[in-house]
Every structure is written in C-alpha cells, then in structure tokens.
Design a protein around this motif. Structure first.
Motif, PDB file in Angstrom:
ATOM      1  N   GLU A  91     -58.320 -38.962 -33.298  1.00  0.00           N
ATOM      2  CA  GLU A  91     -58.026 -40.702 -33.002  1.00  0.00           C
ATOM      3  C   GLU A  91     -55.913 -39.258 -33.152  1.00  0.00           C
ATOM      4  O   GLU A  91     -55.384 -39.590 -32.634  1.00  0.00           O
ATOM      5  N   GLU A  92     -55.558 -38.710 -34.002  1.00  0.00           N
ATOM      6  CA  GLU A  92     -54.281 -38.659 -33.961  1.00  0.00           C
ATOM      7  C   GLU A  92     -53.726 -37.237 -32.843  1.00  0.00           C
ATOM      8  O   GLU A  92     -52.897 -37.017 -32.411  1.00  0.00           O
ATOM      9  N   ALA A  93     -55.046 -36.194 -32.189  1.00  0.00           N
ATOM     10  CA  ALA A  93     -54.763 -35.370 -30.905  1.00  0.00           C
ATOM     11  C   ALA A  93     -54.089 -36.510 -29.728  1.00  0.00           C
ATOM     12  O   ALA A  93     -53.521 -36.578 -28.836  1.00  0.00           O
ATOM     13  N   LEU A  94     -54.864 -37.966 -29.906  1.00  0.00           N
ATOM     14  CA  LEU A  94     -54.763 -38.661 -28.428  1.00  0.00           C
ATOM     15  C   LEU A  94     -53.420 -39.820 -28.689  1.00  0.00           C
ATOM     16  O   LEU A  94     -53.219 -39.703 -27.537  1.00  0.00           O
ATOM     17  N   LYS A  95     -52.524 -40.074 -30.487  1.00  0.00           N
ATOM     18  CA  LYS A  95     -51.735 -40.360 -30.382  1.00  0.00           C
ATOM     19  C   LYS A  95     -50.367 -38.869 -29.646  1.00  0.00           C
ATOM     20  O   LYS A  95     -49.230 -40.198 -29.568  1.00  0.00           O
ATOM     21  N   THR A  96     -50.348 -38.248 -29.548  1.00  0.00           N
ATOM     22  CA  THR A  96     -49.416 -37.179 -29.249  1.00  0.00           C
ATOM     23  C   THR A  96     -49.723 -36.922 -27.910  1.00  0.00           C
ATOM     24  O   THR A  96     -48.446 -36.475 -27.195  1.00  0.00           O
TER      25      THR A  96
END
Length: 288
Positions: free
Chosen positions: A158-163
């Motif tokens: 989920e954090e990777a998608l935000k980047t």
C-alpha cells in the motif's frame, strides 16, 4: 543572538553524534552476532553437513531435510501472502473510499502485525490442522506463516502504491484504459520495488519463526525429504530448538545447533540479497 546560534550549533552536533552512535551500536551488535555464530558454528559446516541426512538422533550426519523444509516453508508462505497482500493493498489503496470501515480494516491489519507468533501457531493448529484436517504438514505451516506475513505485505504494498505519481494514473485513463488495466499495467509495475521491499521484510519475518511451525508443520526427526504438501517437514529454526532442548548428547548437539543457526542466517541473507538485487534492477529500469 550569537549565543543562540552557538547553542543551536552545539545542539545540532550533539544530536548528530547521538545518531551516529546509534548506527555504530547497531552495526556492532549485528557484527557481534555474526562473529558469535561463525566462531561457534563454522567447525561443523562442510559438504556432508549441508547435503547429508541426519543420523543417530540428529547427533551425526547433515541437515539437508531441514534446509529443504525451510525453503519449502518460505516459498509456501510467499505464495500465500504475496497475492493476498497485493490484492488487499490494491483494494485499500485504489478502490476503497475513505470510510469508518476502511479505517477499521487498516487498524485490524496493524493489530494483526503485532500479534505474537505463538498465537498464529495456535490459530494454525485449530484451523488448518484440526478444522480443515490438513494435519501437521507443510501445507498447514505455509498457510500459517503466510497469514503471519500478510500484514507486512499489505502495509508495504500500500505504501509502494502511494509512491506512484497520480499523473501516471491520469495519463493512462486519458488514453482510454480502464482502472483495472491502469493498475495492472502502470501502477503495479511502477510500484514493484516497494512490493519487493515488502517481500524482503516478510521473508525475514517468517524464516526464523519456531512457534508457528511447532504446532503446524515441524517434525523433530526425519530421515528423508517431504514428498507432498501433507508431509511433516524439518525446519532449521525448530531443528535448532530440538538440538538445544532435547537429546542426551549435548557435547555433539550444541555444535550442530550453532552450525545450523549459521546456515539459517546465511540462507536468510541470501534470500534478502536476491530480493534486493531484483529491487535495484527494477528501480534502475524506471524512466522517472
């Protein structure tokens, strides 16, 4: 004014020293652990130790079944946690609208990450071993470890998608792609380095666990390799536990336990290095 500037300068230097000292302490602790294991375990490691089957109650022979069983459990847990984690993260990050339900879901995921591993073991024993009837087996252990790694994978993905920049999504949608096609062909490939980071963290989480496989997968002694997903398996963490707590020949078992611990450490480092290499390659392939 000069006094205030000097005080700020001194304060900054002090905090820089504290940060640097923290790094030194961490590196020293890691180096000491590695030195401790190498000093006590390298004497028993040879080709026979890595490729032979155990004999005489694990006091002689090798640890090949434990190495293979650990690899099987790691691969099985990845096959469980990675697809479920990616799909869950995509839903939470790309489809779900802000609401109380979504907030509670994220809170539940964070709470799940803090559950002790022995609780996961009892859960796997009650659900996979008893309720579904898989028995103490490779399948039960993989499912249990996969669920244990799931919160780390979901959070990391989920954090990777935000980047991934919003402009990537907007450009894809403007060209006529559907949202799912945009996620599958644009967002997920761009977020691949972060996904691999989550994979690294999950492998580190499950590779050295003893309590979950104690109830769901591990055998104390086995002379052969597992032939199906319903067989018990030897695993390096449980092998170390058995050598240090069971048996009547500690003078032989303790050196083997240290050698097994060193092999486990090397195996985890190798898996992490492979994932880090793949992550660096995917990052270097980026056009942005």
């Amino acid at each position: 004014m000069d006094i205030r500037l000097k005080m700020k300068y001194i304060s900054q230097k002090i905090w820089f020293f504290v940060f640097f000292l923290s790094i030194i302490i961490i590196c020293f602790a890691l180096g000491f652990i590695i030195y401790f294991l190498v000093a006590r375990g390298y004497k028993v490691i040879n080709w026979e130790f890595l490729t032979a089957l155990p004999s005489r109650g694990m006091t002689e022979g090798g640890i090949l079944p434990a190495i293979v069983g650990t690899l099987y459990l790691i691969i099985g847990s990845i096959l469980v946690s990675l697809p479920l984690g990616v799909f869950s993260a995509v839903y939470l990050g790309e489809y779900a609208k802000p609401s109380t339900t979504v907030t509670l879901l994220r809170l539940a995921i964070h709470c799940l990450a803090g559950v002790p591993s022995v609780v996961f073991g009892l859960f796997g024993l009650g659900i996979f071993v008893k309720f579904f009837g898989f028995g103490v087996s490779l399948l039960s252990g993989s499912l249990t470890l996969g669920i244990m790694a799931l919160p780390i994978v979901i959070t990391s993905v989920e954090e990777a998608l935000k980047t991934v920049p919003l402009s990537f999504r907007e450009a894809s949608l403007a060209l006529g792609a559907t949202k799912w096609v945009t996620i599958r062909r644009v967002v997920l490939p761009a977020a691949l380095p972060g996904i691999l980071t989550g994979l690294i963290l999950s492998v580190g989480r499950v590779a050295g666990e003893t309590a979950p496989i104690l109830f769901t997968a591990a055998a104390f002694y086995a002379r052969g390799l597992p032939r199906s997903i319903f067989d018990r398996v030897l695993a390096l963490p449980y092998h170390i536990y058995g050598l240090m707590t069971e048996g009547t020949r500690p003078e032989k078992q303790i050196p083997i336990a240290y050698g097994t611990a060193l092999v486990l450490l090397i195996m985890v480092l190798l898996v992490n290095f492979i994932a880090i290499y793949l992550r660096r390659r995917s990052r270097s392939a980026r056009k942005w």
